[in-house]
Design an enzyme around this catalytic site. Structure first.
Site, PDB file in Angstrom:
ATOM      1  N   ASP A   1       0.848  -1.192   0.000  1.00  0.00           N
ATOM      2  CA  ASP A   1       0.000   0.000   0.000  1.00  0.00           C
ATOM      3  C   ASP A   1       0.890   1.251   0.000  1.00  0.00           C
ATOM      4  O   ASP A   1       1.882   1.321   0.736  1.00  0.00           O
ATOM      5  CB  ASP A   1      -0.896   0.014   1.247  1.00  0.00           C
ATOM      6  CG  ASP A   1      -1.909   1.144   1.209  1.00  0.00           C
ATOM      7  OD1 ASP A   1      -2.978   0.962   0.606  1.00  0.00           O
ATOM      8  OD2 ASP A   1      -1.612   2.214   1.780  1.00  0.00           O
ATOM      9  N   ILE A   2       0.545   2.225  -0.847  1.00  0.00           N
ATOM     10  CA  ILE A   2       1.293   3.481  -0.890  1.00  0.00           C
ATOM     11  C   ILE A   2       0.886   4.337   0.310  1.00  0.00           C
ATOM     12  O   ILE A   2      -0.300   4.613   0.518  1.00  0.00           O
ATOM     13  CB  ILE A   2       1.012   4.241  -2.199  1.00  0.00           C
ATOM     14  CG1 ILE A   2       1.378   3.372  -3.406  1.00  0.00           C
ATOM     15  CG2 ILE A   2       1.801   5.551  -2.235  1.00  0.00           C
ATOM     16  CD1 ILE A   2       1.018   3.993  -4.742  1.00  0.00           C
TER      17      ILE A   2
ATOM     18  N   GLU B   1      -4.767   2.320  -4.236  1.00  0.00           N
ATOM     19  CA  GLU B   1      -3.312   2.395  -4.152  1.00  0.00           C
ATOM     20  C   GLU B   1      -2.699   1.118  -3.586  1.00  0.00           C
ATOM     21  O   GLU B   1      -1.575   1.109  -3.104  1.00  0.00           O
ATOM     22  CB  GLU B   1      -2.891   3.587  -3.288  1.00  0.00           C
ATOM     23  CG  GLU B   1      -3.287   3.498  -1.823  1.00  0.00           C
ATOM     24  CD  GLU B   1      -4.678   4.061  -1.544  1.00  0.00           C
ATOM     25  OE1 GLU B   1      -4.938   4.431  -0.378  1.00  0.00           O
ATOM     26  OE2 GLU B   1      -5.507   4.128  -2.477  1.00  0.00           O
TER      27      GLU B   1
END
Length: 478
Positions: free
Chosen positions: A325-326, A368
């Site tokens: 996950d960003i 994301e």
């Protein structure tokens, strides 16, 4: 994970020596002294290749007994024989063996031949798995066309063999003679060849080191199979040819029947690969990829992961799943705009993809988040792989569309499925689970594995972000 090989050899000293050689080359070895023991050995531990000693027996009969013992497993077979001459080689090849080598062949040639056979089997297996995944979406590709006439260009390095030229007359494919320079020039070939036949004389062995890499570098030759014909007993040259990417090798003293069989088998493998590659390119492009990042989409990744778990259960090999996950992605969109957010997604997707092996798979799971699937990886290796991905994102700033450098970070949750974790109570209770039940079980295991990775990702975020967290649940079950 190392490839598993099964040695079938009645002579104990052969088995001891080969085990030492193959284990030094990082293969996992099982051995039996007769074909009657093969089915039990495979049932206990599935194998990737069988090394069969046919010395003192009829190779065709030995292969027939082995085929009955292995069933429809499709395990490739490499025969070893004290008298591996043209006649006995042809008997083995005609009954399904990938090749036959002499028992006294140099270890380097044996290992090179093994690598080539395993590489072919792995490539075809991977393409077939992707075809099956595409078929689950309702796509069907055209069947590979067998028996078609292939286009083969023949190039001689050194002095040509008159005997070889005579033997090649019986090959039922279009044969065109070219010089080395004509081969490497686009304009020298009217249509893309299916195969290149390189006859290499002993005095021209050094030229092979230059020609084979050049063939793979040329767009009009890149997908062509290559068979290298070398002088009898030129083992070093054969090893070099295989290590440089030749699809097949043969000695000048081989019969026309053997040459024809090797060429036909090589072209058949190429037709299958070409057919599956076309299917992949056409079927997957819209149905299975994320339009922004070009990665596989969530639907495809889950189908692929379910199938990978079924294979992992059959082979006992581990499989690692990562949820990526960003960090603080919403603030990127809010501060710099959605175009900048897309640029960050593209950059992160590209860096993840560039830091994985060819056999690994990465998909955009949503928003994301990315899902990464790494077959045959477990323990410390999975943690190192995750840390490498994390560092690849944070170490180099991402340039936004307006030229602003932005340092992005990711958090990663890792879950590992070991063989013991894959063995649910229902599978332990019954050894004859039907395919539908096995598929349902794989779906449940997939959900559980992703859930473990998701929980580990949540822990990484709670721990401060820009870090890797390993699922304790998956690790404790290993």
């Amino acid at each position: 994970m190392p490839k598993r090989l099964l040695l079938v050899d009645p002579i104990p000293t052969h088995r001891i020596r080969l085990k030492a050689v193959l284990r030094a080359a990082q293969y996992d070895i099982t051995s039996v002294d007769r074909i009657a023991c093969v089915s039990g050995a495979i049932a206990a531990s599935p194998v990737d290749l069988i090394l069969l000693n046919t010395s003192g027996t009829d190779p065709a009969q030995a292969m027939s007994r082995l085929t009955k013992a292995t069933g429809p497993s499709g395990v490739p077979v490499l025969c070893r024989d004290d008298e591996a001459g043209p006649l006995r080689r042809m008997q083995a090849l005609a009954t399904g063996a990938c090749d036959m080598v002499a028992t006294r062949v140099p270890e380097t040639l044996l290992l090179a031949r093994l690598r080539g056979i395993l590489r072919d089997a792995e490539a075809i297996g991977e393409l077939e798995r992707r075809r099956v995944a595409a078929a689950s979406f309702g796509f069907r590709e055209q069947a590979a066309r067998f028996g078609t006439v292939g286009r083969i260009v023949c190039v001689t390095l050194g002095s040509p063999s008159l005997a070889l030229q005579e033997d090649l007359r019986s090959v039922s494919h279009t044969m065109t003679g070219l010089t080395r320079d004509e081969l490497l020039r686009d304009e020298g070939i009217r249509s893309t060849p299916d195969a290149v036949l390189l006859e290499v004389g002993a005095e021209a062995a050094d030229q092979l080191d230059a020609v084979l890499p050049e063939i793979r570098a040329r767009s009009h030759l890149r997908d062509a199979s290559v068979i290298v014909i070398h002088p009898m007993g030129a083992h070093d040259l054969a090893v070099r040819a295989l290590n440089l990417g030749a699809s097949e090798i043969a000695e000048v003293g081989s019969s026309g029947l053997e040459l024809g069989h090797r060429i036909e088998t090589m072209l058949s493998r190429k037709r299958v690969r070409d057919s599956l590659r076309r299917s992949t390119e056409e079927s997957f492009r819209l149905a299975t990829t994320d339009p922004l990042t070009g990665l596989f989409n969530r639907r495809y990744a889950e189908v692929y992961l379910s199938d990978a778990l079924l294979r992992a259960k059959e082979t006992g090999r581990p499989l690692t799943v990562m949820m990526v996950d960003i960090d603080h992605f919403k603030s990127v969109n809010d501060t710099y705009g959605h175009a900048s957010g897309d640029a960050v997604l593209l950059a992160v997707a590209s860096r993840i993809r560039d830091n994985l092996r060819a056999m690994d798979l990465v998909s955009r799971h949503g928003g994301e988040e990315f899902l990464v699937i790494l077959p045959d990886i477990a323990g410390h290796e999975s943690e190192l792989a995750a840390e490498r991905l994390r560092d690849s994102i944070s170490s180099v700033p991402i340039l936004l569309p307006d030229g602003t450098p932005l340092t992005a970070t990711i958090s990663i949750g890792v879950a590992v499925s070991q063989a013991s974790w894959l063995q649910s109570e229902s599978s332990k209770a019954s050894s004859s689970v039907d395919y539908a039940a096995a598929e349902h079980q794989a779906g449940s295991l997939m959900d559980e594995l992703i859930s473990c990775a998701d929980a580990a990702l949540y822990a990484a975020k709670n721990g401060g972000r820009n870090r890797v967290s390993i699922s304790r649940r998956a690790a404790s079950a290993a």
